[in-house]
Scaffold this motif. Structure first.
Motif, PDB file in Angstrom:
ATOM      1  N   LYS A   1       0.871  -1.189   0.000  1.00 34.18           N
ATOM      2  CA  LYS A   1       0.000   0.000   0.000  1.00 34.18           C
ATOM      3  C   LYS A   1       0.898   1.227   0.000  1.00 34.18           C
ATOM      4  CE  LYS A   1      -4.008   1.990   0.308  1.00 34.18           C
ATOM      5  NZ  LYS A   1      -3.387   3.153  -0.370  1.00 34.18           N
ATOM      6  N   VAL A   2       0.417   2.309  -0.562  1.00 39.72           N
ATOM      7  CA  VAL A   2       1.132   3.580  -0.478  1.00 39.72           C
ATOM      8  C   VAL A   2       0.354   4.505   0.459  1.00 39.72           C
ATOM      9  CG1 VAL A   2       2.071   5.552  -1.740  1.00 39.72           C
ATOM     10  CG2 VAL A   2       1.969   3.309  -2.840  1.00 39.72           C
ATOM     11  N   ASN A   3       1.053   5.170   1.347  1.00 36.05           N
ATOM     12  CA  ASN A   3       0.433   6.196   2.202  1.00 36.05           C
ATOM     13  C   ASN A   3       0.928   7.561   1.732  1.00 36.05           C
ATOM     14  OD1 ASN A   3       0.452   4.511   5.479  1.00 36.05           O
ATOM     15  ND2 ASN A   3      -0.664   4.056   3.606  1.00 36.05           N
ATOM     16  N   VAL A   4      -0.006   8.490   1.622  1.00 42.43           N
ATOM     17  CA  VAL A   4       0.315   9.835   1.141  1.00 42.43           C
ATOM     18  C   VAL A   4      -0.263  10.827   2.145  1.00 42.43           C
ATOM     19  CG1 VAL A   4      -0.062  11.462  -0.740  1.00 42.43           C
ATOM     20  CG2 VAL A   4       0.263   9.050  -1.259  1.00 42.43           C
ATOM     21  N   ALA A   5       0.537  11.784   2.578  1.00 37.13           N
ATOM     22  CA  ALA A   5       0.033  12.720   3.583  1.00 37.13           C
ATOM     23  C   ALA A   5       0.760  14.051   3.530  1.00 37.13           C
ATOM     24  CB  ALA A   5       0.177  12.124   4.987  1.00 37.13           C
ATOM     25  N   SER A   6       0.003  15.101   3.801  1.00 36.45           N
ATOM     26  CA  SER A   6       0.565  16.438   3.991  1.00 36.45           C
ATOM     27  C   SER A   6       0.086  16.924   5.355  1.00 36.45           C
ATOM     28  CB  SER A   6       0.075  17.371   2.879  1.00 36.45           C
ATOM     29  OG  SER A   6       0.561  18.678   3.103  1.00 36.45           O
ATOM     30  N   LEU A   7       0.988  16.965   6.323  1.00 36.18           N
ATOM     31  CA  LEU A   7       0.620  17.305   7.695  1.00 36.18           C
ATOM     32  C   LEU A   7       1.180  18.684   8.032  1.00 36.18           C
ATOM     33  CD1 LEU A   7       1.295  13.747   9.229  1.00 36.18           C
ATOM     34  CD2 LEU A   7      -0.793  14.599   8.176  1.00 36.18           C
ATOM     35  N   GLY A   8       2.483  18.777   8.309  1.00 36.90           N
ATOM     36  CA  GLY A   8       3.092  20.099   8.479  1.00 36.90           C
ATOM     37  C   GLY A   8       2.781  20.783   9.791  1.00 36.90           C
ATOM     38  N   ASN A   9       2.436  20.006  10.823  1.00 36.46           N
ATOM     39  CA  ASN A   9       2.168  20.633  12.120  1.00 36.46           C
ATOM     40  C   ASN A   9       3.447  21.143  12.768  1.00 36.46           C
ATOM     41  OD1 ASN A   9      -0.528  19.725  11.816  1.00 36.46           O
ATOM     42  ND2 ASN A   9       0.091  17.723  12.587  1.00 36.46           N
ATOM     43  N   VAL A  10       4.520  20.379  12.600  1.00 38.58           N
ATOM     44  CA  VAL A  10       5.796  20.767  13.205  1.00 38.58           C
ATOM     45  C   VAL A  10       6.536  21.756  12.298  1.00 38.58           C
ATOM     46  CG1 VAL A  10       8.045  19.927  14.005  1.00 38.58           C
ATOM     47  CG2 VAL A  10       5.969  18.583  14.468  1.00 38.58           C
ATOM     48  N   VAL A  11       6.538  21.454  11.020  1.00 40.70           N
ATOM     49  CA  VAL A  11       7.209  22.325  10.041  1.00 40.70           C
ATOM     50  C   VAL A  11       6.142  22.762   9.028  1.00 40.70           C
ATOM     51  CG1 VAL A  11       9.084  22.531   8.372  1.00 40.70           C
ATOM     52  CG2 VAL A  11       9.341  20.985  10.324  1.00 40.70           C
ATOM     53  N   PRO A  12       5.511  23.928   9.278  1.00 44.16           N
ATOM     54  CA  PRO A  12       4.409  24.356   8.397  1.00 44.16           C
ATOM     55  C   PRO A  12       4.917  24.952   7.088  1.00 44.16           C
ATOM     56  CG  PRO A  12       4.683  25.952  10.158  1.00 44.16           C
ATOM     57  CD  PRO A  12       5.708  24.862  10.404  1.00 44.16           C
ATOM     58  N   HIS A  13       5.656  24.135   6.375  1.00 43.95           N
ATOM     59  CA  HIS A  13       6.180  24.478   5.048  1.00 43.95           C
ATOM     60  C   HIS A  13       5.748  23.309   4.172  1.00 43.95           C
ATOM     61  CE1 HIS A  13       9.847  25.669   2.366  1.00 43.95           C
ATOM     62  NE2 HIS A  13       9.135  24.752   1.732  1.00 43.95           N
ATOM     63  N   LEU A  14       4.948  23.599   3.171  1.00 49.04           N
ATOM     64  CA  LEU A  14       4.243  22.561   2.408  1.00 49.04           C
ATOM     65  C   LEU A  14       5.155  21.424   1.927  1.00 49.04           C
ATOM     66  CD1 LEU A  14       1.583  21.662   1.111  1.00 49.04           C
ATOM     67  CD2 LEU A  14       2.192  23.032  -0.880  1.00 49.04           C
ATOM     68  N   HIS A  15       4.846  20.221   2.376  1.00 47.00           N
ATOM     69  CA  HIS A  15       5.550  19.023   1.915  1.00 47.00           C
ATOM     70  C   HIS A  15       4.624  17.827   2.012  1.00 47.00           C
ATOM     71  CE1 HIS A  15       6.140  19.117   6.300  1.00 47.00           C
ATOM     72  NE2 HIS A  15       6.317  17.803   6.271  1.00 47.00           N
ATOM     73  N   TRP A  16       4.869  16.860   1.150  1.00 44.48           N
ATOM     74  CA  TRP A  16       4.056  15.640   1.106  1.00 44.48           C
ATOM     75  C   TRP A  16       4.930  14.443   1.418  1.00 44.48           C
ATOM     76  CZ3 TRP A  16      -1.158  14.856   0.226  1.00 44.48           C
ATOM     77  CH2 TRP A  16      -1.897  15.999  -0.114  1.00 44.48           C
ATOM     78  N   HIS A  17       4.409  13.551   2.239  1.00 46.73           N
ATOM     79  CA  HIS A  17       5.050  12.268   2.505  1.00 46.73           C
ATOM     80  C   HIS A  17       4.462  11.223   1.555  1.00 46.73           C
ATOM     81  CE1 HIS A  17       6.359  13.996   6.357  1.00 46.73           C
ATOM     82  NE2 HIS A  17       5.119  14.393   6.529  1.00 46.73           N
ATOM     83  N   VAL A  18       5.320  10.440   0.947  1.00 41.29           N
ATOM     84  CA  VAL A  18       4.886   9.295   0.130  1.00 41.29           C
ATOM     85  C   VAL A  18       5.613   8.077   0.699  1.00 41.29           C
ATOM     86  CG1 VAL A  18       4.750   8.302  -2.186  1.00 41.29           C
ATOM     87  CG2 VAL A  18       4.611  10.796  -1.893  1.00 41.29           C
ATOM     88  N   ILE A  19       4.848   7.160   1.285  1.00 39.73           N
ATOM     89  CA  ILE A  19       5.459   6.115   2.116  1.00 39.73           C
ATOM     90  C   ILE A  19       5.039   4.725   1.638  1.00 39.73           C
ATOM     91  CG2 ILE A  19       5.833   5.347   4.496  1.00 39.73           C
ATOM     92  CD1 ILE A  19       4.441   8.044   5.358  1.00 39.73           C
ATOM     93  N   PRO A  20       6.006   3.894   1.241  1.00 37.31           N
ATOM     94  CA  PRO A  20       5.653   2.518   0.880  1.00 37.31           C
ATOM     95  C   PRO A  20       5.399   1.699   2.140  1.00 37.31           C
ATOM     96  CG  PRO A  20       8.027   2.866   0.646  1.00 37.31           C
ATOM     97  CD  PRO A  20       7.437   4.176   1.090  1.00 37.31           C
ATOM     98  N   ARG A  21       4.273   1.006   2.161  1.00 33.04           N
ATOM     99  CA  ARG A  21       3.896   0.214   3.334  1.00 33.04           C
ATOM    100  C   ARG A  21       3.842  -1.277   2.991  1.00 33.04           C
ATOM    101  NH1 ARG A  21       1.643   2.766   7.528  1.00 33.04           N
ATOM    102  NH2 ARG A  21       2.419   0.868   8.505  1.00 33.04           N
TER     103      ARG A  21
END
Lengths: 142, 142
Positions: free
Chosen positions: B78-98
């Motif tokens: 599965k792939v997980n994709v997320a944009s959180l940015g609570n700690v570093v509020p500079h737009l970035h996306w995580h793409v994580i192989p699960r």
């Protein structure tokens, strides 16, 4: 593939803020996160990259519109957006309003809780949900 | 706004798999998650919905291309994709192989770990990273 027996998102029975032919938007009834929304693709599709291009653009646009509605009504400090689907591999997006005083901030909502949020603050946010439902419906209805 | 002093993503010093004028792609050096990638917007922007429309489409497309590269090379469950940015509020996306045998599956990677992954499996996945870097570069280079 259109539906898979036993998939809770194929058999979605929750009240929806908006339902269209290709996706629905629900306001999740999460005690700690009033305003937590999900965009749920109708067909049983696993990954964003399994969608045809037009459908992928449609999902991205839907998540964007929900993010705008959440920002407008819930006035969060930050919005979290995620598509995980490890437990239910049926394409859906979480759109989560975050606040410095919420249960996990600044950690993700899936981490260990950092505090018990103040009930009066949660109640005030919960009172915004009818307005959020209207804002979502307004954004998707022609 | 183009850069904010003290923001670790404005001052990004990691080796990148691909760097363009508007965003970079990095392969995160995460011990438990070989193949974990990030798409990092260059300007210091807080939310996806703060971007101009063309830029938003560009980010979505970049995340999609990284997801494809991750699926092609890492062959995740599965792939997980997320944009959180609570700690570093500079737009970035995580793409994580699960994978079913990873440290947290089926929970999100930010939850409490469920197991210690097998080191030989991690090593085999780590060995794919040069191929992943090439696959990413190939997708973004004209």
């Amino acid at each position: 593939m259109t539906a898979q027996a036993g998939c809770e998102l194929c058999e979605l029975a929750l009240p929806v803020a908006w339902a269209g032919p290709k996706f629905s938007v629900i306001i999740v009834d999460d005690a700690n996160y009033p305003g937590f929304c999900r965009v749920i693709w109708r067909e049983h599709v696993r990954e964003m990259s399994d969608l045809a291009r037009d459908d992928r653009l449609l999902v991205n646009e839907a998540v964007y519109e929900v993010e705008l509605a959440v920002r407008e009504v819930m006035q969060p400090l930050k919005v979290n957006v995620a598509s995980l689907g490890n437990v239910v591999p049926h394409l859906h997006w979480h759109v989560i309003p975050r606040y410095a005083d919420d249960a996990h901030f600044p950690a993700p909502v899936w981490a260990q809780a950092a505090r018990q949020p103040d009930e009066s603050i949660l109640a005030a946010r919960r009172a915004l949900l009818p307005e959020l439902a209207s804002a979502i419906a307004r954004r998707f209805n022609p």
